[in-house]
Structures are given as structure tokens and as C-alpha cells.
Design an enzyme around this catalytic site. Sequence first.
Site, PDB file in Angstrom:
ATOM      1  N   CYS A   2       0.820  -1.213   0.000  1.00 21.68           N
ATOM      2  CA  CYS A   2       0.000   0.000   0.000  1.00 21.68           C
ATOM      3  C   CYS A   2       0.857   1.267   0.000  1.00 21.68           C
ATOM      4  O   CYS A   2       1.975   1.275   0.510  1.00 21.68           O
ATOM      5  CB  CYS A   2      -0.868   0.028   1.245  1.00 21.68           C
ATOM      6  SG  CYS A   2      -1.900  -1.417   1.425  1.00 21.68           S
ATOM      7  N   ARG A  27       5.332  -0.134  -6.037  1.00 18.14           N
ATOM      8  CA  ARG A  27       5.321  -0.926  -4.801  1.00 18.14           C
ATOM      9  C   ARG A  27       4.377  -2.115  -4.903  1.00 18.14           C
ATOM     10  O   ARG A  27       4.453  -3.019  -4.078  1.00 18.14           O
ATOM     11  CB  ARG A  27       4.891  -0.051  -3.623  1.00 18.14           C
ATOM     12  CG  ARG A  27       5.817   1.115  -3.381  1.00 18.14           C
ATOM     13  CD  ARG A  27       5.268   2.021  -2.312  1.00 18.14           C
ATOM     14  NE  ARG A  27       5.281   1.371  -1.019  1.00 18.14           N
ATOM     15  CZ  ARG A  27       6.268   1.480  -0.139  1.00 18.14           C
ATOM     16  NH1 ARG A  27       7.318   2.212  -0.423  1.00 18.14           N
ATOM     17  NH2 ARG A  27       6.211   0.871   1.015  1.00 18.14           N
ATOM     18  N   TRP A  73      -3.044  -2.666  -1.456  1.00 16.91           N
ATOM     19  CA  TRP A  73      -2.647  -4.051  -1.727  1.00 16.91           C
ATOM     20  C   TRP A  73      -3.459  -4.883  -0.742  1.00 16.91           C
ATOM     21  O   TRP A  73      -3.233  -4.807   0.465  1.00 16.91           O
ATOM     22  CB  TRP A  73      -1.148  -4.201  -1.488  1.00 16.91           C
ATOM     23  CG  TRP A  73      -0.529  -5.465  -1.974  1.00 16.91           C
ATOM     24  CD1 TRP A  73      -0.146  -5.755  -3.253  1.00 16.91           C
ATOM     25  CD2 TRP A  73      -0.163  -6.602  -1.190  1.00 16.91           C
ATOM     26  NE1 TRP A  73       0.420  -6.995  -3.301  1.00 16.91           N
ATOM     27  CE2 TRP A  73       0.415  -7.544  -2.059  1.00 16.91           C
ATOM     28  CE3 TRP A  73      -0.289  -6.931   0.166  1.00 16.91           C
ATOM     29  CZ2 TRP A  73       0.881  -8.777  -1.620  1.00 16.91           C
ATOM     30  CZ3 TRP A  73       0.179  -8.167   0.603  1.00 16.91           C
ATOM     31  CH2 TRP A  73       0.755  -9.069  -0.293  1.00 16.91           C
ATOM     32  N   ASN A  99      -1.937   2.288   5.753  1.00 11.07           N
ATOM     33  CA  ASN A  99      -1.054   1.167   5.406  1.00 11.07           C
ATOM     34  C   ASN A  99      -0.829   0.365   6.688  1.00 11.07           C
ATOM     35  O   ASN A  99      -0.685   0.963   7.756  1.00 11.07           O
ATOM     36  CB  ASN A  99       0.311   1.656   4.926  1.00 11.07           C
ATOM     37  CG  ASN A  99       0.247   2.357   3.597  1.00 11.07           C
ATOM     38  OD1 ASN A  99      -0.796   2.399   2.950  1.00 11.07           O
ATOM     39  ND2 ASN A  99       1.376   2.920   3.181  1.00 11.07           N
ATOM     40  N   GLY A 100      -0.727  -0.951   6.570  1.00 10.55           N
ATOM     41  CA  GLY A 100      -0.482  -1.776   7.761  1.00 10.55           C
ATOM     42  C   GLY A 100      -1.676  -2.652   8.057  1.00 10.55           C
ATOM     43  O   GLY A 100      -2.571  -2.825   7.218  1.00 10.55           O
ATOM     44  N   GLU A 482      20.034 -17.125  -5.667  1.00 11.73           N
ATOM     45  CA  GLU A 482      19.499 -15.843  -6.129  1.00 11.73           C
ATOM     46  C   GLU A 482      19.088 -15.933  -7.608  1.00 11.73           C
ATOM     47  O   GLU A 482      18.081 -15.353  -8.013  1.00 11.73           O
ATOM     48  CB  GLU A 482      20.539 -14.730  -5.893  1.00 11.73           C
ATOM     49  CG  GLU A 482      20.219 -13.392  -6.524  1.00 11.73           C
ATOM     50  CD  GLU A 482      18.919 -12.742  -6.003  1.00 11.73           C
ATOM     51  OE1 GLU A 482      18.312 -13.247  -5.051  1.00 11.73           O
ATOM     52  OE2 GLU A 482      18.521 -11.728  -6.612  1.00 11.73           O
ATOM     53  N   LYS A 486      15.380 -15.070  -8.897  1.00  8.38           N
ATOM     54  CA  LYS A 486      15.106 -14.044  -9.918  1.00  8.38           C
ATOM     55  C   LYS A 486      14.260 -14.629 -11.034  1.00  8.38           C
ATOM     56  O   LYS A 486      13.298 -14.028 -11.478  1.00  8.38           O
ATOM     57  CB  LYS A 486      16.443 -13.558 -10.453  1.00  8.38           C
ATOM     58  CG  LYS A 486      16.791 -12.185 -10.666  1.00  8.38           C
ATOM     59  CD  LYS A 486      16.693 -11.092  -9.681  1.00  8.38           C
ATOM     60  CE  LYS A 486      15.759 -11.183  -8.535  1.00  8.38           C
ATOM     61  NZ  LYS A 486      16.177 -10.562  -7.327  1.00  8.38           N
ATOM     62  N   GLU A 489      10.559 -15.356  -9.842  1.00  7.43           N
ATOM     63  CA  GLU A 489       9.679 -14.233  -9.515  1.00  7.43           C
ATOM     64  C   GLU A 489       9.301 -13.398 -10.734  1.00  7.43           C
ATOM     65  O   GLU A 489       8.188 -12.886 -10.794  1.00  7.43           O
ATOM     66  CB  GLU A 489      10.230 -13.361  -8.385  1.00  7.43           C
ATOM     67  CG  GLU A 489      11.456 -12.571  -8.703  1.00  7.43           C
ATOM     68  CD  GLU A 489      11.971 -11.782  -7.515  1.00  7.43           C
ATOM     69  OE1 GLU A 489      11.159 -11.298  -6.711  1.00  7.43           O
ATOM     70  OE2 GLU A 489      13.195 -11.650  -7.394  1.00  7.43           O
ATOM     71  N   HIS A 505      22.103 -36.592  -3.803  1.00 15.32           N
ATOM     72  CA  HIS A 505      21.397 -37.050  -2.593  1.00 15.32           C
ATOM     73  C   HIS A 505      19.887 -36.888  -2.747  1.00 15.32           C
ATOM     74  O   HIS A 505      19.169 -36.882  -1.748  1.00 15.32           O
ATOM     75  CB  HIS A 505      21.903 -36.285  -1.368  1.00 15.32           C
ATOM     76  CG  HIS A 505      23.354 -36.517  -1.104  1.00 15.32           C
ATOM     77  ND1 HIS A 505      23.848 -37.724  -0.669  1.00 15.32           N
ATOM     78  CD2 HIS A 505      24.433 -35.714  -1.268  1.00 15.32           C
ATOM     79  CE1 HIS A 505      25.158 -37.652  -0.553  1.00 15.32           C
ATOM     80  NE2 HIS A 505      25.540 -36.435  -0.922  1.00 15.32           N
ATOM     81  N   LYS A 602       6.794  -4.494  -3.691  1.00 16.78           N
ATOM     82  CA  LYS A 602       8.201  -4.104  -3.569  1.00 16.78           C
ATOM     83  C   LYS A 602       8.684  -4.133  -2.127  1.00 16.78           C
ATOM     84  O   LYS A 602       9.740  -4.664  -1.842  1.00 16.78           O
ATOM     85  CB  LYS A 602       8.404  -2.706  -4.172  1.00 16.78           C
ATOM     86  CG  LYS A 602       9.849  -2.223  -4.134  1.00 16.78           C
ATOM     87  CD  LYS A 602      10.781  -3.117  -4.942  1.00 16.78           C
ATOM     88  CE  LYS A 602      12.222  -2.683  -4.885  1.00 16.78           C
ATOM     89  NZ  LYS A 602      13.120  -3.762  -5.330  1.00 16.78           N
TER      90      LYS A 602
HETATM   91  C1  F6R Z   1      13.470 -10.318  -4.717  1.00 15.23           C
HETATM   92  C2  F6R Z   1      13.052  -9.285  -3.813  1.00 15.23           C
HETATM   93  C3  F6R Z   1      12.620  -9.646  -2.431  1.00 15.23           C
HETATM   94  C4  F6R Z   1      13.286  -8.703  -1.436  1.00 15.23           C
HETATM   95  C5  F6R Z   1      12.764  -8.952  -0.019  1.00 15.23           C
HETATM   96  C6  F6R Z   1      13.422  -8.047   0.996  1.00 15.23           C
HETATM   97  O1  F6R Z   1      13.877  -9.815  -5.933  1.00 15.23           O
HETATM   98  O2  F6R Z   1      13.071  -8.141  -4.162  1.00 15.23           O
HETATM   99  O3  F6R Z   1      12.919 -10.973  -2.130  1.00 15.23           O
HETATM  100  O4  F6R Z   1      14.668  -8.878  -1.508  1.00 15.23           O
HETATM  101  O5  F6R Z   1      11.372  -8.753   0.021  1.00 15.23           O
HETATM  102  O6  F6R Z   1      13.228  -6.704   0.711  1.00 15.23           O
HETATM  103  P1  F6R Z   1      14.128  -5.585   1.344  1.00 15.23           P
HETATM  104  O7  F6R Z   1      15.509  -5.751   0.795  1.00 15.23           O
HETATM  105  O8  F6R Z   1      13.501  -4.287   0.933  1.00 15.23           O
HETATM  106  O9  F6R Z   1      14.100  -5.791   2.828  1.00 15.23           O
END
Ligand code: F6R
Length: 607
Positions: A2, A27, A73, A99-100, A482, A486, A489, A505, A602
Site C-alpha cells: 500500500c 510498490r 494491496w 497502510n499496515g 538468487e 530471480k 519471480e 542425494h 516491492k
Molecule cells: C526479490 C526481492 C525480495 C526482497 C525482499 C526483501 O527480488 O526483491 O525478495 O529482496 O522482500 O526486501 P528488502 O531488501 O527491501 O528488505
Amino acid sequence: MCGIVAYIGGKDAAPILLEGLARLEYRGYDSAGVAVAAKGGLKSVKKKGRVADLAAVVPARFKGTSGIGHTRWATHGEPSDVNSHPHLDGSGRFAVVHNGIIENADQLRAKLESEGVVFASETDTEVLAHLVAACAKETDELEDAVRAALSRVVGTYGIAVLDAEHPDRIVVARNGSPIVLGIGEKEMFAASDVAALVRYTRQVVHLDDGELATVRADGFQTFTQDARATAKQPSTVDVEEASYDTEGHAHYLIKEIHEQPGAVERTLSGRVDERFATAHLGGLNLDAREARAFRRVKILGCGSAYYSGELGAQLIEELARIPAHAEPASEFRYRNPVIEADTLYIAVSQSGETYDTLAAVQEIKRKGGRVLGVVNTVGSAIARECDGGVYLHAGPEISVASTKAFTSTAVAFALIALHFGRVHDLSPADGRRICAGLKALPGQIREILADEDRIAKLAAEYAHNAGMMFVGRVRGWPVAREGAQKLKEVSYVHAEAYPASELKHGPLALIGPELPTVAVVPDDELVEKNLTTMGEIRARHGRVLMVGHTAPDPKFAEDAILIPKNEPELDPILLGIPLQLLAYYAAVALERDVDKPRNLAKSVTVE
Ligand code: F6R
């Protein structure tokens, strides 16, 4: 997640609110709304869908010089017009954006309903609007009504409240969900994220948890939940407005992948000391004696931040020989962790607002531990909660998938590891070797990015498989994790990461022509072992794409992406870059919503 924006001044509020909401789109959200204080009362419009859908239904006569806006959101109740914010009380005097999560919303709702209040939506936020209205019966002051309402609430919030009877002010409050004030010329702004403000002002004030503010056109006052005034110093946001524009790129994600050489230069800037073969990190707030005293390092973060923490743990162990370990902050905070006086805790976060990471930091501090932050967003909640730390200076990251912040975090950990190494036993010669390696990184990232077209072709070929396996050993293992994260997602292709050493294993059973493998294979002492694993995959007709330094014999891999070699300890930082391009171009080939993958936001500011 949000987003909130609020405006009060001499201009028409609605266009400013809509512009601010558009800046918060990155976001992640599913609906949006605005309310303005107009002559004769409040006007509000809200709509499921994009900010552009909302803008299309805001009437021309939607006039008022103060107003609040929101991108939602969904948490309580499905995405719908009626569940969108702002929420109004029954009389239409108050409008609230939030928000929250209000944890006792059900109890409060039942109580209000028993008093005759009729609810329009399923949301927890609507409770707040009715509570403020109920509390306003006892006072003429909006601030007192908001404080009284919040005193009955359990949960997290960033809120903005508009009052038809006091159109000269907006009251905002923060508890666990960020609120920042923006100071303009005879106008004031408030938002949950500076992204909504930078077009109008660079002078900002971050509220602390438990703090409220009255915002008027000519200034602001901050105060606590028990009405004590607080003193706040404005700070200047050091962010280019262009960061919030794709600047001709098809997506923010590819723009941010290409920004990495500059981001890494800024992370390194002024911190590499070649003369003494160390790193200067004044923000750590640790003298050499204190830095020597820690016997262990524990790194906490979520998602990609956690994986970058795994790279960090490895760097610290290798360079400083201090046992170091990374753990998801979201798990750590719930397991009643043992906090040790001689362990240094490091929280990692791009946004600085991730609730699980913030809660982990607070748990450590409650138990008397020392915690540093590796954070991108200056002035964010996690940065302020920590005892010290390192800012990334990677610039705003807009695309939901983290790329430049991931790389800059790994670089920040290399600096921390170098610094700790040199107060322990890392030799000056090794320190100089790492300094030179760090300085070579931006140029080497540019070289990798120059191979973009070929990686795009490979990505388009691999994208059409139902899934992909990512493997790596030791230094390559967090890179593989990672890389898989990537890919899944942004492209929604199932991807699984496994230590190459663990393949036989269990997961080797999955390998066949329909499941290709990305093997992360740096030229280090484990290269032969990695080649053996690749041979085992090839023997089962699995296709292998190797990312590494030396072209493999075709019997080990059908495809290879080769990158420049740095120092062995720093190679993982570079090995991640082609995997970002691979994920991006796979998502493009599959026509995904690259910057806003489904179901993701985000910054995850709720539990
Ligand atoms: C993956 C991604 C998320 C963030 C995670 C933590 O590409 O963006 O996995 O890394 O939500 O977010 P931050 O770094 O803002 O605490």
C-alpha cells in the site's frame, strides 16, 4: 504494498495526489483512491485497478486544496471499489487512508456495530474512520480524536486523516509503517515513500514509530501518542527524479540491471583505502578494538536480501575468518533466538521497511544485542533502528525484483569483510588484492552487460521449459539461489536451487531432457568437482548452461556464459549479473509483467 500520499497547500490537490500515487505504483497494488476537502464537505473517488483507471473517473469538478490518496494491496477483503481507500465514517466527515494491519479490527468492528455503526467495506481500515468519528464526539480537536482512536488500536499503521470540519490540516501517524513529510513553499506533503514527493520537494521529515503530525499549508507539528511535542530536523533527500523514470528502457528492471556499474561505484566511493589495504566505514560505529571483539556474525534479511547476506557471510568468513551465518529474518524473529553479546548482528534491506527484518532488529535490541544495518534507503525504519551500518547508495530501486541493491549489498559486505579482515589477520598483500578487485568490479560489470544480446537469445530458448535447476558449490551456491529466485519471480518459470554437492542425494532424480540446469562454476579450487556434477547431469540427458570463467568441454555443457575473472572471493558478485539478464529476458520472452510480477510487492511492510 500500500501507498499513501497527502497534499495541503494553495493548489488543486487531486492532480498532485494522482501524480504521487502513480509514483507509488512500483510498490505493487490492486486499487486506488483519493479524497479532497471541498467546499461543502469531502469528495472521494476510489476504484479497483490502476491509478490511470482512477484518474479516468475523477470528475472535472473535484476541487479542493487539501486531500489524501492511497494505493491498496489487499489484506482484509478482496480488491474492489468498495474496499479501496479512503474510507469514510458514516457522516462523511472524516476520510482515512491506512497502510499496515489493525490486528484487533474484528473486535473493534463488533463493538462499533453494537453501537449502531454501519460498515460499507470488509477492511480493517474502515474501523479507524468510525473510531475517529466516535472519538471526535468528545473533542473539537482532530488531533485529539485521532490520538484517542489510535489508543484503542492494536497493530501497525501509517495513516492520513482528512476532516471536512478542519480542511486546513491533515493529521498523519506512524506505527510500523512509514510516513514521511515533505516541506514545500507554502505547501506540505506527506507520503509513505519519498518517491511520491521528490517531484515537489527534497526537504523531508521522517516520523518515528508512535509519532503523529499535523500538517498545514504553512508547516507541521509533530507530537507523541500522549500529546508531547517532538522536535524534528528536516533532511535533504539525495535522489534524482530520473530514478523514477524508465528513461527509455522497456522496463525498470533492465534499467536497474544496467545501472549496476554506477551503483557499485557509489557503494565503493570513498571507502576503499589502498594505502592501508582496508575499507573505511565510519557508519559502523565500531572502533578497531570493538570490531576485533566479535566472535561470530549473524546476518538477517528476507528473500534476495537474505541471499545477499549469504554472500556476505561467506566473504566475512573468508576474509576475516570470523564464523558468519545468514538466516531469513522472517524465521529468526519467531524462534526466540539466543542473542549473544559477542555476536555481531547485521540486518540487510533494500527498502529498510521490510517488517520481518525490522521485527528481527527490534528483537535483537530488546535482548541487548548489537545490530548493524546494510540498507539502501536513507532514513528508513531499519536504518534508524540499527546501532550503525553501511548505506548502499545504489539509488532508488523501483522494479519489484531486486538487482542493483543485491549487487551493491554484496559489495558492501566485501567492504565490511575487508575492514574486519584487516583488524584480524588478513595480510596487507591480501588486503591490497581485494582493494584492486573491488575497484575492477564496475568495469567488469560493464563487460558482462555487453554480452546482453547473446544472453537474451539463450533466455528466450530456456524460458519455454517447465522448470529449471540452478546449482553451485560454496561460492557459487548463494549465486545459484538468487539466480533461481530471480527467474521464478519475474518469469513464473519454476526454478529450484541446490548445492551442486547435494544433487546426487535426491534431486538428481528430477534431471532429464525436460529440466535444464544452470551451473554456476567459478574458476576456483572446486571447478573439477563442478565439472563432475555437470557430467552427471549430461549423462542423464539434462541440458546444462554453465555460467563461469573458462569455456567447458561440450561434454559438460551445451551452453556457456563466460564472464571476466576477479579475485576468487569477489567472483560471486559478478556471477550473479548474467543470471539477472537471463531472468529478465526469460520474462520478456514469456510476456510477463516484468516490473510488477503477480502477487508480489516491492516492500513487504506487513507480516
Ligand atoms: C526479490 C526481492 C525480495 C526482497 C525482499 C526483501 O527480488 O526483491 O525478495 O529482496 O522482500 O526486501 P528488502 O531488501 O527491501 O528488505
